[in-house]
Scaffold this active site. Structure first.
Site, PDB file in Angstrom:
ATOM      1  N   HIS A   1       0.849  -1.198   0.000  1.00 45.10           N
ATOM      2  CA  HIS A   1       0.000   0.000   0.000  1.00 45.10           C
ATOM      3  C   HIS A   1       0.881   1.243   0.000  1.00 45.10           C
ATOM      4  O   HIS A   1       1.934   1.267   0.631  1.00 45.10           O
ATOM      5  CB  HIS A   1      -0.990   0.002   1.167  1.00 45.10           C
ATOM      6  CG  HIS A   1      -0.387  -0.002   2.538  1.00 45.10           C
ATOM      7  ND1 HIS A   1       0.079   1.143   3.144  1.00 45.10           N
ATOM      8  CD2 HIS A   1      -0.177  -1.005   3.442  1.00 45.10           C
ATOM      9  CE1 HIS A   1       0.531   0.837   4.361  1.00 45.10           C
ATOM     10  NE2 HIS A   1       0.401  -0.449   4.565  1.00 45.10           N
TER      11      HIS A   1
ATOM     12  N   ASP B   1      -0.179   4.361   0.896  1.00 42.56           N
ATOM     13  CA  ASP B   1      -0.523   5.381   1.893  1.00 42.56           C
ATOM     14  C   ASP B   1       0.184   5.113   3.215  1.00 42.56           C
ATOM     15  O   ASP B   1       0.618   3.994   3.501  1.00 42.56           O
ATOM     16  CB  ASP B   1      -2.046   5.475   2.102  1.00 42.56           C
ATOM     17  CG  ASP B   1      -2.672   4.169   2.587  1.00 42.56           C
ATOM     18  OD1 ASP B   1      -2.268   3.092   2.108  1.00 42.56           O
ATOM     19  OD2 ASP B   1      -3.559   4.228   3.465  1.00 42.56           O
TER      20      ASP B   1
ATOM     21  N   ASP C   1       6.425   0.711   7.061  1.00 43.18           N
ATOM     22  CA  ASP C   1       5.025   0.423   6.693  1.00 43.18           C
ATOM     23  C   ASP C   1       4.583   1.324   5.557  1.00 43.18           C
ATOM     24  O   ASP C   1       3.961   2.344   5.793  1.00 43.18           O
ATOM     25  CB  ASP C   1       4.143   0.612   7.935  1.00 43.18           C
ATOM     26  CG  ASP C   1       2.718   0.161   7.722  1.00 43.18           C
ATOM     27  OD1 ASP C   1       2.446  -0.514   6.730  1.00 43.18           O
ATOM     28  OD2 ASP C   1       1.869   0.503   8.567  1.00 43.18           O
TER      29      ASP C   1
ATOM     30  N   GLU D   1      -5.115   1.879   2.347  1.00 45.16           N
ATOM     31  CA  GLU D   1      -5.080   0.664   3.167  1.00 45.16           C
ATOM     32  C   GLU D   1      -5.315   1.012   4.631  1.00 45.16           C
ATOM     33  O   GLU D   1      -6.058   0.333   5.340  1.00 45.16           O
ATOM     34  CB  GLU D   1      -3.727  -0.047   3.021  1.00 45.16           C
ATOM     35  CG  GLU D   1      -3.673  -1.440   3.634  1.00 45.16           C
ATOM     36  CD  GLU D   1      -3.265  -1.487   5.103  1.00 45.16           C
ATOM     37  OE1 GLU D   1      -3.372  -2.547   5.716  1.00 45.16           O
ATOM     38  OE2 GLU D   1      -2.836  -0.452   5.660  1.00 45.16           O
ATOM     39  N   GLU D   2      -4.685   2.112   5.056  1.00 49.01           N
ATOM     40  CA  GLU D   2      -4.741   2.482   6.477  1.00 49.01           C
ATOM     41  C   GLU D   2      -6.138   2.929   6.895  1.00 49.01           C
ATOM     42  O   GLU D   2      -6.421   3.059   8.078  1.00 49.01           O
ATOM     43  CB  GLU D   2      -3.720   3.586   6.785  1.00 49.01           C
ATOM     44  CG  GLU D   2      -2.262   3.197   6.505  1.00 49.01           C
ATOM     45  CD  GLU D   2      -1.696   2.190   7.505  1.00 49.01           C
ATOM     46  OE1 GLU D   2      -2.449   1.742   8.386  1.00 49.01           O
ATOM     47  OE2 GLU D   2      -0.505   1.857   7.380  1.00 49.01           O
TER      48      GLU D   2
ATOM     49  N   GLU E   1       3.817  -6.282   4.155  1.00 53.72           N
ATOM     50  CA  GLU E   1       3.691  -5.568   5.438  1.00 53.72           C
ATOM     51  C   GLU E   1       4.872  -5.939   6.333  1.00 53.72           C
ATOM     52  O   GLU E   1       5.431  -7.022   6.213  1.00 53.72           O
ATOM     53  CB  GLU E   1       2.389  -5.979   6.150  1.00 53.72           C
ATOM     54  CG  GLU E   1       1.106  -5.483   5.506  1.00 53.72           C
ATOM     55  CD  GLU E   1       0.809  -4.017   5.780  1.00 53.72           C
ATOM     56  OE1 GLU E   1       1.546  -3.372   6.555  1.00 53.72           O
ATOM     57  OE2 GLU E   1      -0.158  -3.508   5.183  1.00 53.72           O
TER      58      GLU E   1
ATOM     59  N   HIS F   1       3.573   3.263  12.290  1.00 59.97           N
ATOM     60  CA  HIS F   1       2.661   4.239  12.893  1.00 59.97           C
ATOM     61  C   HIS F   1       3.316   5.052  14.018  1.00 59.97           C
ATOM     62  O   HIS F   1       2.651   5.862  14.653  1.00 59.97           O
ATOM     63  CB  HIS F   1       1.364   3.593  13.410  1.00 59.97           C
ATOM     64  CG  HIS F   1       0.615   2.817  12.369  1.00 59.97           C
ATOM     65  ND1 HIS F   1      -0.685   2.418  12.523  1.00 59.97           N
ATOM     66  CD2 HIS F   1       0.971   2.379  11.139  1.00 59.97           C
ATOM     67  CE1 HIS F   1      -1.086   1.748  11.446  1.00 59.97           C
ATOM     68  NE2 HIS F   1      -0.084   1.710  10.585  1.00 59.97           N
TER      69      HIS F   1
HETATM   70 ZN   LIG Z   1       0.806  -1.324   6.400  1.00 61.44          ZN
END
Ligand SMILES: [Zn+2]
Length: 397
Positions: A74, A76, A106, A138-139, A166, A361
């Protein structure tokens, strides 16, 4: 062991696009499609409704019908709001042993390694087929990937395997819980609080729905068949957001709450929501409408990711373990991912990527050179041996 300069250069570039989910990812997608065009490769883009975001699908190779390997990531990243970074999150900072920046783990590190491996895929193109699949949102609950997978099927591809990169510290992951996000909107009737019985208190009805959800959560904990591989071995429900009301002396007309269901592969999230809907329909709405005929309770699915439960005996799992040179048993993780969607589309799928989920994150997110180099090596071996047929029936082993 250091990763190639090609991977690092691409990672620096990817991090420089601030592709926070709420913003557009089109600059990044455009850059990737230009990179691929430099190799003579075409990109298929699928857009969101406002055409502010896009998925990218690029296929390398021949004999793509009934075979092929999907490399999925992903584009984003999560926001940096409120986080204290010691570096600029959208400028890759290279240190002695790795790279700092939002998305380093990520999951732009994986995407960088995949893009750097394109020349090798081209070399293998006469006998194999590769799909580079990059998604948006995705997030936010894997909102982009369904369109991407649909496009993949429309293109006539029937890939035999999918790797979702991931961050797993290059460990092999074969399962995660499903994740569904729902919004519930309650519409009542406003009234001066001194005349409360003439109104329909939307917050009051939201509270009844939420306490019903709590009962259902407790029931799952008590009675659901456990999954031995998860530390929380049952499905869980969580109300994460609630909004409603204007002032304490006004009966609130509207209330909205959002809840999230993390469920085991054998538990149907829609059945859980259906039960709640039935409760509202049978027990709450008639009550509300006896005072205000316009009153309503509406549920809406915001995002839905099926659980991933890949059979540990699949050829893909054995192959990946072998290429990773690991004897460790494949594991399951707590976070949801697009892997569940690829799996639900009938493509055997595992998760394996560089960096740690503990970094994802967080402020000062990073990926080590060692992790990127391991990812490069894994991809190199995969590409070299790939001959993935439908459902991973035949592999190079
Ligand atoms: Zn991810």
């Amino acid at each position: 062991v250091n990763p190639s300069a090609d991977t690092i250069r691409r990672l620096e570039k990817l991090i420089s696009f601030p592709t926070v989910s709420r913003d557009s990812n089109l600059d990044l997608i455009e850059w990737v499609s230009e990179e691929l065009a430099g190799y003579g490769l075409a990109s298929r883009l699928t857009y969101d409704r406002e055409r502010r975001k896009a998925n990218l699908l690029a296929t390398i190779g021949t004999a793509c019908e009934g075979a092929g390997l999907v490399l999925s990531g992903h584009t984003d990243v999560v926001p940096v709001d409120g986080q204290t970074w010691s570096t600029d999150p959208f400028h890759a900072t290279i240190v002695e042993n790795g790279v700092y920046g939002r998305g380093a783990a990520d999951m732009k590190g994986f995407i960088a390694a995949v893009l750097a491996a394109v020349p090798q895929m081209l070399e293998a193109a006469d006998r194999s087929c590769f799909h580079i699949a990059l998604s948006y949102d995705e997030e936010l609950g894997c909102l982009g990937a369904p369109g991407l997978i649909e496009d993949l099927c429309r293109a006539g591809a029937r890939p035999g395997a999918c790797i979702v990169g991931e961050p797993t510290e290059m460990g092999l992951v074969i399962g995660h819980k499903g994740a569904s996000v729902y919004r519930c909107r309650i519409h009542g009737r406003a009234q001066h609080s001194a005349r409360a019985p003439d109104g329909v208190n939307a917050i009051d009805y939201a509270a009844r729905l939420i306490s019903r959800l709590c009962e259902m959560d407790a029931r799952l904990r008590r009675t659901e068949r456990r999954h031995p591989s998860y530390d929380i071995g049952h499905s869980t429900l969580n109300v994460g957001v609630i909004r409603g009301g204007v002032a304490s002396n006004i009966v609130p007309e509207d209330c909205e709450f959002r809840f999230d269901i993390r469920h085991l592969p054998w538990t149907d999230a829609r059945a859980i929501v259906h039960e709640l809907e039935e409760f509202a329909r049978a027990e709450l709405v008639p009550d509300m409408r006896s005072i205000a005929p316009e009153a309503s309770v509406v549920f809406e699915c915001v995002g839905e990711v099926p659980a991933l439960e890949t059979d540990a005996d699949l050829p893909l799992v054995r192959l990946a373990s072998q290429l990773l040179e690991t004897t460790a048993a494949p594991t399951r993780v707590g976070f949801g991912s697009e892997a569940g969607l690829f799996d639900a589309a009938g493509i055997p799928t595992v998760i394996c990527g560089p960096g740690s989920i503990a970094q994802a994150h967080q402020a000062d997110e990073f990926v080590t050179f060692g992790q990127l180099a391991r990812c490069e090596r894994f991809l190199r071996r995969l590409i070299d041996c790939t001959d993935f047929e439908v459902a991973g029936e035949r592999s190079c082993l």
